[in-house]
Design a protein around this motif. Structure first.
Motif, PDB file in Angstrom:
ATOM      1  N   GLY A  64       0.775  -1.408  -0.183  1.00 33.44           N
ATOM      2  CA  GLY A  64      -0.129   0.143  -0.017  1.00 33.44           C
ATOM      3  C   GLY A  64       0.987   1.334   0.003  1.00 33.44           C
ATOM      4  O   GLY A  64       0.305   2.352   0.022  1.00 33.44           O
ATOM      5  N   LYS A  65       2.218   1.126  -0.241  1.00 39.49           N
ATOM      6  CA  LYS A  65       2.946   2.307  -0.186  1.00 39.49           C
ATOM      7  C   LYS A  65       2.790   3.233  -1.209  1.00 39.49           C
ATOM      8  O   LYS A  65       2.558   4.649  -1.096  1.00 39.49           O
ATOM      9  N   THR A  66       2.443   2.761  -2.263  1.00 45.33           N
ATOM     10  CA  THR A  66       2.366   3.752  -3.643  1.00 45.33           C
ATOM     11  C   THR A  66       0.931   4.261  -3.434  1.00 45.33           C
ATOM     12  O   THR A  66       0.988   5.235  -3.976  1.00 45.33           O
ATOM     13  N   HIS A  67      -0.072   3.630  -3.099  1.00 47.46           N
ATOM     14  CA  HIS A  67      -1.389   4.047  -3.005  1.00 47.46           C
ATOM     15  C   HIS A  67      -1.349   5.271  -2.106  1.00 47.46           C
ATOM     16  O   HIS A  67      -1.911   6.377  -2.319  1.00 47.46           O
ATOM     17  N   ILE A  68      -0.858   5.280  -0.685  1.00 45.80           N
ATOM     18  CA  ILE A  68      -0.686   6.165   0.032  1.00 45.80           C
ATOM     19  C   ILE A  68       0.064   7.510  -0.587  1.00 45.80           C
ATOM     20  O   ILE A  68      -0.308   8.757  -0.364  1.00 45.80           O
ATOM     21  N   ALA A  69       1.308   7.183  -1.153  1.00 46.11           N
ATOM     22  CA  ALA A  69       1.923   8.202  -1.780  1.00 46.11           C
ATOM     23  C   ALA A  69       1.177   9.005  -2.898  1.00 46.11           C
ATOM     24  O   ALA A  69       1.506  10.079  -2.827  1.00 46.11           O
ATOM     25  N   ALA A  70       0.586   8.190  -3.771  1.00 44.23           N
ATOM     26  CA  ALA A  70      -0.249   8.808  -4.815  1.00 44.23           C
ATOM     27  C   ALA A  70      -1.517   9.621  -4.102  1.00 44.23           C
ATOM     28  O   ALA A  70      -1.838  10.709  -4.821  1.00 44.23           O
ATOM     29  N   ALA A  71      -1.950   8.981  -3.032  1.00 43.86           N
ATOM     30  CA  ALA A  71      -2.976   9.850  -2.617  1.00 43.86           C
ATOM     31  C   ALA A  71      -2.485  11.190  -1.819  1.00 43.86           C
ATOM     32  O   ALA A  71      -3.224  12.312  -2.241  1.00 43.86           O
ATOM     33  N   ILE A  72      -1.502  11.219  -1.392  1.00 44.66           N
ATOM     34  CA  ILE A  72      -0.921  12.360  -1.004  1.00 44.66           C
ATOM     35  C   ILE A  72      -0.434  13.485  -2.112  1.00 44.66           C
ATOM     36  O   ILE A  72      -0.889  14.677  -1.942  1.00 44.66           O
ATOM     37  N   ALA A  73       0.073  12.894  -3.090  1.00 42.96           N
ATOM     38  CA  ALA A  73       0.431  13.580  -4.364  1.00 42.96           C
ATOM     39  C   ALA A  73      -0.986  14.220  -5.037  1.00 42.96           C
ATOM     40  O   ALA A  73      -0.821  15.584  -5.422  1.00 42.96           O
ATOM     41  N   ASN A  74      -1.903  13.407  -5.138  1.00 39.00           N
ATOM     42  CA  ASN A  74      -3.235  13.875  -5.664  1.00 39.00           C
ATOM     43  C   ASN A  74      -3.695  14.908  -4.802  1.00 39.00           C
ATOM     44  O   ASN A  74      -4.471  15.928  -5.515  1.00 39.00           O
ATOM     45  N   ALA A  75      -3.706  14.625  -3.491  1.00 41.27           N
ATOM     46  CA  ALA A  75      -4.217  15.801  -2.361  1.00 41.27           C
ATOM     47  C   ALA A  75      -3.655  17.188  -2.762  1.00 41.27           C
ATOM     48  O   ALA A  75      -4.098  18.345  -2.774  1.00 41.27           O
ATOM     49  N   LEU A  76      -2.088  16.992  -2.856  1.00 42.71           N
ATOM     50  CA  LEU A  76      -1.426  18.183  -3.079  1.00 42.71           C
ATOM     51  C   LEU A  76      -1.719  19.024  -4.384  1.00 42.71           C
ATOM     52  O   LEU A  76      -1.680  20.084  -4.426  1.00 42.71           O
ATOM     53  N   ASN A  77      -1.734  18.192  -5.335  1.00 43.58           N
ATOM     54  CA  ASN A  77      -1.893  18.589  -6.706  1.00 43.58           C
ATOM     55  C   ASN A  77      -3.413  19.313  -6.911  1.00 43.58           C
ATOM     56  O   ASN A  77      -3.615  20.200  -7.502  1.00 43.58           O
ATOM     57  N   ASN A  78      -4.478  18.919  -6.208  1.00 38.16           N
ATOM     58  CA  ASN A  78      -5.680  19.408  -5.919  1.00 38.16           C
ATOM     59  C   ASN A  78      -5.747  20.879  -5.399  1.00 38.16           C
ATOM     60  O   ASN A  78      -6.579  21.560  -5.675  1.00 38.16           O
ATOM     61  N   GLN A  79      -4.681  20.990  -4.490  1.00 37.72           N
ATOM     62  CA  GLN A  79      -4.259  22.297  -3.925  1.00 37.72           C
ATOM     63  C   GLN A  79      -3.659  23.325  -4.546  1.00 37.72           C
ATOM     64  O   GLN A  79      -3.318  24.283  -4.143  1.00 37.72           O
ATOM     65  N   GLY A  80      -3.228  22.829  -5.920  1.00 37.65           N
ATOM     66  CA  GLY A  80      -2.603  23.959  -6.746  1.00 37.65           C
ATOM     67  C   GLY A  80      -1.006  23.655  -6.723  1.00 37.65           C
ATOM     68  O   GLY A  80      -0.463  24.469  -7.152  1.00 37.65           O
ATOM     69  N   ILE A  81      -0.740  22.640  -5.741  1.00 39.83           N
ATOM     70  CA  ILE A  81       0.884  22.510  -5.816  1.00 39.83           C
ATOM     71  C   ILE A  81       1.523  21.713  -6.861  1.00 39.83           C
ATOM     72  O   ILE A  81       1.042  20.726  -7.331  1.00 39.83           O
ATOM     73  N   GLU A  82       2.546  22.121  -7.500  1.00 36.46           N
ATOM     74  CA  GLU A  82       3.102  21.555  -8.547  1.00 36.46           C
ATOM     75  C   GLU A  82       3.908  20.076  -8.221  1.00 36.46           C
ATOM     76  O   GLU A  82       4.734  20.199  -7.186  1.00 36.46           O
ATOM     77  N   VAL A  83       3.349  19.157  -8.574  1.00 38.82           N
ATOM     78  CA  VAL A  83       3.897  17.689  -8.166  1.00 38.82           C
ATOM     79  C   VAL A  83       4.388  17.044  -9.162  1.00 38.82           C
ATOM     80  O   VAL A  83       3.840  16.774 -10.157  1.00 38.82           O
TER      81      VAL A  83
END
Length: 413
Positions: free
Chosen positions: A284-303
């Motif tokens: 589940g490492k990649t899932h949680i990492a992608a979840a963080i990345a998607n959440a930050l991306n939705n906030q307008g942070i370049e990921v």
């Protein structure tokens, strides 16, 4: 120990050998599976499977598609019944290594001992065994490689063609040819340019299946079309909402995942410093990492979300004359991206690969740029210079996924 010995006559092929106990099925022996993966050198290629190997007919010419489809079929059939040799020949980036690694990963899942190694690295290992401080002698190293139960040799022909190298490679191939040991070989060279002694064994139809892949370099084609290196779009469906912390897990494992889940959610609120997610493949490492990345991306942070093997490929293709960007331009893009996720991080690999990765990490360490890593290797087992940065608790926290892989959960009652 999970193994048995059959009480048979001396002339029986099972005499003197150990076999897996029927009451110790491979799909439940996760500890042994992870140990085999570490020994196999397939850690960097854990994500290379038949399932995610794409054969896109719409983007290929008919001959290219047919050759790639044929290679895929031969490789998948060979993985299920690995008798003899499989030779994958084609240009850079056509999918040879992916298919070879997919075969290796499949055999690992069946509990086989697999050794995956590029030919230049193999020769470097053999040369280093002559050093006074070498952990293993030359004879021990060579015997381990040539008698590997299942050997994958990547990039045959790219090695330094010295007389010593040619002789060692012939001895290796000749031994495995005579013993009929399962072997997968990839090369981007025409067979007629190889050592004639090796060539004659590779083309022996009684032992070897030869697949020529006519497809173009998909990595160059993809990178020329991309303005960024991020693969986050491929993981757009992975979020906190669909991360399963329960399933068929024990209460202890569920509680561990819930704690990791909460740490990840808090990190999204304040993405400062580094996080390292370590644990076995499929936990589940990649899932949680992608979840963080998607959440930050939705906030307008370049990921930028990228697996390390792909990142190294994206850097290498800049040396192609047709590349629209230089190596320095692409390298600076990675070093300076506001938020970087390095999936499937490893300190194993060639000297060039390790040097480039260290330069990226060292720069982000000094400039304190938020970075997230996923890895199957615990930080305290990594190379010293990487370990010194990743173990600095002032800026980095390691989160261990000490849980069973999801694949093993499906087989629980």
């Amino acid at each position: 120990m999970g193994v048995i010995r059959y009480d048979v006559e001396v002339n029986d092929p099972r005499f003197g050998k150990l076999y897996r106990c029927p009451n110790n099925p491979v799909d439940q022996d996760t500890e042994r599976h992870e140990r085999l993966r570490r020994l196999s050198n397939l850690g960097d290629f854990a994500d290379k499977t038949f399932y995610n190997f794409v054969v896109d007919e719409n983007k290929l010419k008919n001959l290219e598609y047919l050759s790639l489809r044929s290679a895929f079929n031969f490789a998948s059939e060979y993985a299920q019944n690995p008798e003899g040799w499989l030779l994958l020949e084609g240009s850079y980036g056509c999918g040879k290594t992916h298919l070879a690694a997919a075969v290796g990963n499949y055999r690992l899942q069946q509990g086989d001992m697999v050794l995956f190694i590029t030919v230049p690295d193999l020769l470097d290992h053999m040369r280093s065994s002559f050093a006074p401080n070498s952990e293993a002698s030359y004879d021990e190293t060579f015997e381990r490689i040539r008698n590997a139960p299942f050997l994958i040799l990547d990039d045959l022909g790219t090695e330094n063609a010295s007389a010593w190298a040619r002789e060692k490679m012939f001895q290796l191939f000749n031994h495995r040819y005579n013993k009929r040991l399962p072997t997968v070989v990839t090369t981007n060279l025409k067979l007629e340019t190889l050592d004639p002694r090796i060539q004659s064994r590779l083309v022996d139809v009684s032992l070897s299946k030869h697949c020529h892949i006519a497809a173009p370099d998909y990595r160059l084609k993809y990178s020329l079309q991309q303005n960024t290196l991020s693969d986050l779009d491929l993981y757009s469906e992975l979020s906190f909402k669909n991360f399963d912390v329960k399933g068929k897990r024990t209460n202890d494992e569920s509680n561990k995942l819930k704690n990791i889940y909460e740490i990840a959610k808090k990190y999204v609120d304040q993405p400062n410093g580094w996080l390292v997610f370590s644990g076995p493949s499929g936990c589940g490492k990649t899932h949680i990492a992608a979840a963080i990345a998607n959440a930050l991306n939705n906030q307008g942070i370049e990921v930028m979300f990228v697996t390390v093997p792909d990142l190294l490929d994206y850097l290498r293709v800049t040396f192609n004359p047709d590349s629209p960007v230089t190596f320095d331009e692409r390298f600076q893009m990675v070093r300076n991206t506001p938020f970087l996720v390095l999936d499937n991080f490893s300190t194993e690999g060639t000297t060039w690969a390790k040097e480039k990765l260290f330069q990226i990490i060292d720069y982000r360490y000094i400039t304190r740029r938020p970075t997230l890593f996923t890895t199957t290797t615990k930080v305290d087992r990594m190379e010293a210079r990487f370990r010194s940065r990743l173990m600095d608790k002032r800026s980095c926290a390691e989160i261990e996924f000490d849980v069973s892989p999801y694949t093993s959960l499906n087989k629980r009652p």
